[in-house]
Design a protein around this motif. Sequence first.
Motif, mmCIF file in Angstrom:
data_model
loop_
_atom_site.group_PDB
_atom_site.id
_atom_site.type_symbol
_atom_site.label_atom_id
_atom_site.label_comp_id
_atom_site.label_asym_id
_atom_site.label_seq_id
_atom_site.Cartn_x
_atom_site.Cartn_y
_atom_site.Cartn_z
ATOM 1 N N ARG A 1 63.517 -2.034 89.419
ATOM 2 C CA ARG A 1 62.704 -2.947 88.590
ATOM 3 C C ARG A 1 61.874 -2.212 87.531
ATOM 4 N N VAL A 2 61.832 -0.882 87.589
ATOM 5 C CA VAL A 2 61.025 -0.114 86.631
ATOM 6 C C VAL A 2 61.751 -0.067 85.285
ATOM 7 N N VAL A 3 61.181 -0.705 84.266
ATOM 8 C CA VAL A 3 61.817 -0.694 82.940
ATOM 9 C C VAL A 3 61.148 0.285 81.989
ATOM 10 N N TYR A 4 59.864 0.532 82.184
ATOM 11 C CA TYR A 4 59.211 1.616 81.451
ATOM 12 C C TYR A 4 57.873 1.913 82.114
ATOM 13 N N GLY A 5 57.208 2.960 81.620
ATOM 14 C CA GLY A 5 55.952 3.375 82.230
ATOM 15 C C GLY A 5 54.875 3.641 81.197
ATOM 16 N N HIS A 6 53.637 3.701 81.678
ATOM 17 C CA HIS A 6 52.472 4.036 80.869
ATOM 18 C C HIS A 6 51.787 5.266 81.447
ATOM 19 N N VAL A 7 51.250 6.107 80.547
ATOM 20 C CA VAL A 7 50.256 7.108 80.939
ATOM 21 C C VAL A 7 49.083 6.984 79.965
ATOM 22 N N VAL B 1 37.130 5.223 85.700
ATOM 23 C CA VAL B 1 37.194 3.998 84.901
ATOM 24 C C VAL B 1 38.348 4.131 83.909
ATOM 25 N N ASP B 2 39.255 3.178 83.958
ATOM 26 C CA ASP B 2 40.448 3.182 83.104
ATOM 27 C C ASP B 2 40.045 2.776 81.689
ATOM 28 N N THR B 3 39.926 3.761 80.783
ATOM 29 C CA THR B 3 39.420 3.480 79.442
ATOM 30 C C THR B 3 40.456 3.619 78.335
ATOM 31 N N HIS B 4 41.507 4.409 78.575
ATOM 32 C CA HIS B 4 42.467 4.755 77.507
ATOM 33 C C HIS B 4 41.748 5.440 76.350
ATOM 34 N N GLY B 5 40.659 6.124 76.660
ATOM 35 C CA GLY B 5 39.852 6.735 75.611
ATOM 36 C C GLY B 5 39.728 8.235 75.722
ATOM 37 N N ALA B 6 40.594 8.861 76.519
ATOM 38 C CA ALA B 6 40.531 10.311 76.703
ATOM 39 C C ALA B 6 41.947 10.851 76.845
ATOM 40 N N ASN B 7 42.062 12.175 76.844
ATOM 41 C CA ASN B 7 43.367 12.792 77.068
ATOM 42 C C ASN B 7 43.830 12.545 78.501
ATOM 43 N N VAL B 8 45.121 12.537 78.703
ATOM 44 C CA VAL B 8 45.690 12.398 80.040
ATOM 45 C C VAL B 8 45.346 13.648 80.843
ATOM 46 N N CYS B 9 44.892 13.460 82.081
ATOM 47 C CA CYS B 9 44.491 14.610 82.907
ATOM 48 C C CYS B 9 45.677 15.167 83.687
ATOM 49 N N ASP B 10 45.530 16.380 84.178
ATOM 50 C CA ASP B 10 46.627 17.058 84.884
ATOM 51 C C ASP B 10 47.148 16.283 86.091
ATOM 52 N N PRO B 11 46.281 15.693 86.943
ATOM 53 C CA PRO B 11 46.824 14.942 88.087
ATOM 54 C C PRO B 11 47.715 13.775 87.677
ATOM 55 N N VAL B 12 47.426 13.150 86.537
ATOM 56 C CA VAL B 12 48.277 12.055 86.067
ATOM 57 C C VAL B 12 49.602 12.598 85.547
ATOM 58 N N TRP B 13 49.570 13.735 84.829
ATOM 59 C CA TRP B 13 50.834 14.362 84.416
ATOM 60 C C TRP B 13 51.672 14.731 85.638
ATOM 61 N N ASP C 1 52.469 1.751 85.574
ATOM 62 C CA ASP C 1 51.360 2.475 84.955
ATOM 63 C C ASP C 1 50.900 3.577 85.901
ATOM 64 N N VAL C 2 51.228 4.810 85.549
ATOM 65 C CA VAL C 2 50.950 5.955 86.415
ATOM 66 C C VAL C 2 49.452 6.246 86.471
ATOM 67 N N ASN C 3 48.775 6.103 85.332
ATOM 68 C CA ASN C 3 47.325 6.339 85.336
ATOM 69 C C ASN C 3 46.602 5.336 86.229
ATOM 70 N N ASN C 4 47.018 4.071 86.198
ATOM 71 C CA ASN C 4 46.366 3.061 87.037
ATOM 72 C C ASN C 4 46.535 3.370 88.517
ATOM 73 N N ILE C 5 47.704 3.884 88.883
ATOM 74 C CA ILE C 5 47.914 4.277 90.281
ATOM 75 C C ILE C 5 46.931 5.383 90.660
ATOM 76 N N TYR C 6 46.798 6.367 89.794
ATOM 77 C CA TYR C 6 45.880 7.470 90.088
ATOM 78 C C TYR C 6 44.436 6.977 90.171
ATOM 79 N N VAL C 7 44.008 6.191 89.196
ATOM 80 C CA VAL C 7 42.639 5.657 89.182
ATOM 81 C C VAL C 7 42.361 4.863 90.458
ATOM 82 N N ASN C 8 43.267 3.968 90.819
ATOM 83 C CA ASN C 8 43.066 3.153 92.020
ATOM 84 C C ASN C 8 43.076 3.993 93.288
ATOM 85 N N SER C 9 43.910 5.039 93.315
ATOM 86 C CA SER C 9 43.985 5.874 94.523
ATOM 87 C C SER C 9 42.658 6.587 94.775
#
Length: 280
Positions: free
Chosen positions: A199-205, A217-229, A173-181
Amino acid sequence: MFASNIGMVGLGLRREMLDDFIESPPNQVDFLEVAPENWLKMGGKFGKQFKQLTDEHTFICHGLSLSLGSPEPLDTEFVKSLKSFFKTHNIKLYSEHLSYCSGSGHMYDLMPIPFTEDAIKHVADRIKQVQDILEQRIAVENVSYYAAPGQEMSEQEFTLEVLKKADCDLLLDVNNIYVNSVNHGYDAAEFLKAMPSERVVYGHVAGHYEESTSLLVDTHGANVCDPVWDLLAKAYEYHGLFPTLLERDFNIPSMTEVLSEVDTIKRLQSEFLAKSKGVA
């Protein structure tokens, strides 16, 4: 088995999207993901629509309540019901959160597992038990967290050890990495690079909410931001192409807007392929 190391784009299917997908399934979506808990006992119109979709499209499942880090015994009857559900709907892959949501009761939230040696053994044993019952490998997702009780090691060290000892796959989960960082002050690219490519079989953004410059806060309620892309593009550089899925759980916009983000994933995958082949 769900294919990794290829360019595929997925979308988390929500009930609000059912009619759109039944009437006009978008060509740019290669696979769909659902939480099995939301569909296990679904009947009536929604149940029929869901079966129609799983008969016609590639589906995977991302669980919510397996509670891998719980101190309580594993709910083996629930796991057996999942096995039957996966067979009925030809589910290609199952993933869960590297967290827990139950103890003496159900907390309806994803709580952080302590980053300790004891927790590594406990969680790895539970993952093995799940894999034995299902007779298939599962993937675990690196999760967002806001506190680290009893921490003995870093999130990175903990995640790597769980994957190794459980011998399971990774949902990256790329967004979770960014949020935690941002929340915990570590280098997102360094964490991303340290994850085991094999071991990576798929990913999330997904999108998140900015409470302040130092609290996301990881909400999944907004557009993906540029740093996550940008981080997703780095993920392909570090690990090669892997199927990548867009999550949107709240404030769901029009399908046109949702698919524009799906198209962004496709574009990043195409750019990576062109670069890897030396195409300008």
